[in-house]
Scaffold this active site. Structure first.
Site, PDB file in Angstrom:
ATOM      1  N   ASN A 140       0.836  -1.366  -0.273  1.00  0.00           N
ATOM      2  CA  ASN A 140      -0.580   0.113  -0.021  1.00  0.00           C
ATOM      3  C   ASN A 140       0.507   1.591  -0.036  1.00  0.00           C
ATOM      4  OD1 ASN A 140      -2.016   2.050   0.461  1.00  0.00           O
ATOM      5  ND2 ASN A 140      -1.593   0.966   2.807  1.00  0.00           N
ATOM      6  N   LYS A 180      -0.034   4.337  -0.066  1.00  0.00           N
ATOM      7  CA  LYS A 180      -0.586   4.964   0.604  1.00  0.00           C
ATOM      8  C   LYS A 180      -0.197   6.271  -0.581  1.00  0.00           C
ATOM      9  CE  LYS A 180       0.377   3.242   4.711  1.00  0.00           C
ATOM     10  NZ  LYS A 180       0.286   3.421   6.342  1.00  0.00           N
ATOM     11  N   HIS A 220      -9.743   0.969   4.672  1.00  0.00           N
ATOM     12  CA  HIS A 220      -8.144   1.225   4.969  1.00  0.00           C
ATOM     13  C   HIS A 220      -7.936   2.063   6.931  1.00  0.00           C
ATOM     14  CE1 HIS A 220      -3.974   2.734   6.930  1.00  0.00           C
ATOM     15  NE2 HIS A 220      -3.833   1.020   5.433  1.00  0.00           N
ATOM     16  N   GLU A 276      -6.771   4.859   7.583  1.00  0.00           N
ATOM     17  CA  GLU A 276      -6.423   6.290   7.140  1.00  0.00           C
ATOM     18  C   GLU A 276      -7.703   6.692   6.535  1.00  0.00           C
ATOM     19  OE1 GLU A 276      -3.313   5.194   5.172  1.00  0.00           O
ATOM     20  OE2 GLU A 276      -1.890   4.926   7.455  1.00  0.00           O
ATOM     21  N   GLU A 307      -5.605  -5.173  10.160  1.00  0.00           N
ATOM     22  CA  GLU A 307      -4.929  -3.935  11.064  1.00  0.00           C
ATOM     23  C   GLU A 307      -4.398  -3.530  11.791  1.00  0.00           C
ATOM     24  OE1 GLU A 307      -2.328  -2.938   6.829  1.00  0.00           O
ATOM     25  OE2 GLU A 307      -4.412  -2.006   7.561  1.00  0.00           O
ATOM     26  N   GLY A 363       1.801   2.182  10.823  1.00  0.00           N
ATOM     27  CA  GLY A 363       2.797   3.338  10.659  1.00  0.00           C
ATOM     28  C   GLY A 363       3.348   3.610  12.276  1.00  0.00           C
ATOM     29  N   SER A 399       3.276  -2.366  10.358  1.00  0.00           N
ATOM     30  CA  SER A 399       4.766  -2.043  10.588  1.00  0.00           C
ATOM     31  C   SER A 399       5.483  -3.429  10.559  1.00  0.00           C
ATOM     32  CB  SER A 399       5.139  -1.833  12.214  1.00  0.00           C
ATOM     33  OG  SER A 399       4.612  -0.479  12.679  1.00  0.00           O
TER      34      SER A 399
HETATM   35  C1  PEP Z   1      -0.433  -0.085   5.385  1.00  0.00           C
HETATM   36  O1  PEP Z   1      -0.912   1.295   5.605  1.00  0.00           O
HETATM   37  O2  PEP Z   1      -1.418  -0.631   5.646  1.00  0.00           O
HETATM   38  C2  PEP Z   1      -0.220  -0.454   7.033  1.00  0.00           C
HETATM   39  C3  PEP Z   1       0.388  -1.427   7.303  1.00  0.00           C
HETATM   40  O3  PEP Z   1       1.325   0.286   6.718  1.00  0.00           O
HETATM   41  P1  PEP Z   1       2.268   0.272   7.580  1.00  0.00           P
HETATM   42  O4  PEP Z   1       2.709  -1.024   7.048  1.00  0.00           O
HETATM   43  O5  PEP Z   1       3.599   1.566   7.239  1.00  0.00           O
HETATM   44  O6  PEP Z   1       2.594   0.127   9.484  1.00  0.00           O
END
Ligand code: PEP
Length: 256
Positions: free
Chosen positions: A9, A11, A96, A98, A168, A174, A214
């Protein structure tokens, strides 16, 4: 076990030109995805360039990071399923955290987006996950199963096979602080049991459940060895082709 899936992803990172360069680097580092399905989700504006940077058939599959549920109309700033489909997307990330946090996405709207994706034969990657407060308050299972059932409301057994779930935890995205593999496996088990009790064990067999939050080349292997984890949704670490290629390599080794 279904084929393992590694999703990047991106972003809101990378222009179309930068995206093409990343895809080219990635193709050198991963000449053959083999037994692993590799999905790239660049921003809408870079989808076409990412597709054009690859030979046909594409070694990596394209995904969009969102869509709107109507096919067309007066919805300024929105993008529809037919639009991303024409750019070669096979998957779309929906729900997601975000988007839920910054753009007001909610389960009922995500359900409409999932139905729109399915109408156009796009494969939704539905994200669910609890906040830190939910986890500390012992509400993880209630929150994630509630999101799952509301977002998938009205989905038929046949449609279910098109769905991928990404667990998630919001507190892990993040932050550099992933869930432990045991925490992820426990939630995946709950999600699987919920799918099985609503749609039946056979119908939910093809549904893959990814872990995201992460994930890095250093910790990806610990998640991918679990038979509860069908792959990873990677944010930050997917922007570096070397790191992303390493994670794909780990998935290839585990898949055998
Ligand atoms: C994500 O944006 O779905 C995500 C898991 O981000 P990160 O790996 O940076 O935590």
């Amino acid at each position: 076990m279904p084929r393992r899936l590694i999703v990047g992803n991106w972003k809101m990172h990378k222009t179309a030109t930068e995206a093409a360069a990343i895809v080219q680097q990635l193709m050198k580092l991963v000449p053959e995805p083999g037994n692993v399905e590799v999905v790239l989700a660049p921003p809408f504006t870079a989808l076409q360039a990412a597709g054009q940077a690859m030979p046909i058939p594409h070694p990596f599959i394209l995904a969009a990071q969102n869509l709107f549920w109507e096919d067309q109309g007066p919805f300024t700033g929105e993008i529809s399923a037919p639009m991303i489909k024409e750019l070669g997307c096979q998957y779309v990330i929906l729900g997601h955290s975000e988007r839920r946090q910054h753009f007001g996405d909610h389960d009922e709207g995500i359900n409409r987006k999932i139905r729109a994706a399915l109408r156009h034969r796009l494969r939704p990657i539905l994200c669910v996950g609890e906040s830190l407060g939910d986890r500390e308050g012992g509400r993880t299972e209630t929150v994630v199963t509630g999101q799952l059932l509301r977002c998938l409301d009205g989905i038929s057994k046949d449609e279910l096979r098109m769905i991928t779930i990404a667990y998630e935890p919001v507190w892990a995205i993040g932050t550099g602080r992933p869930a432990s593999p045991a925490q992820a496996a426990a939630v995946h088990k709950t999600l699987r049991a919920t799918l099985a009790s609503s749609w039946g064990p056979e119908a939910c067999k093809p549904v893959r459940i990814l872990y995201g939050g992460s994930v890095t080349p250093e910790n990806a292997g610990e998640f991918l060895v679990s038979d509860q984890v069908d792959g990873a949704l990677v944010g930050g670490a997917c922007l570096d082709p070397q790191s992303f290629a390493k994670m794909i390599g780990l998935a290839q080794n585990v898949a055998g």
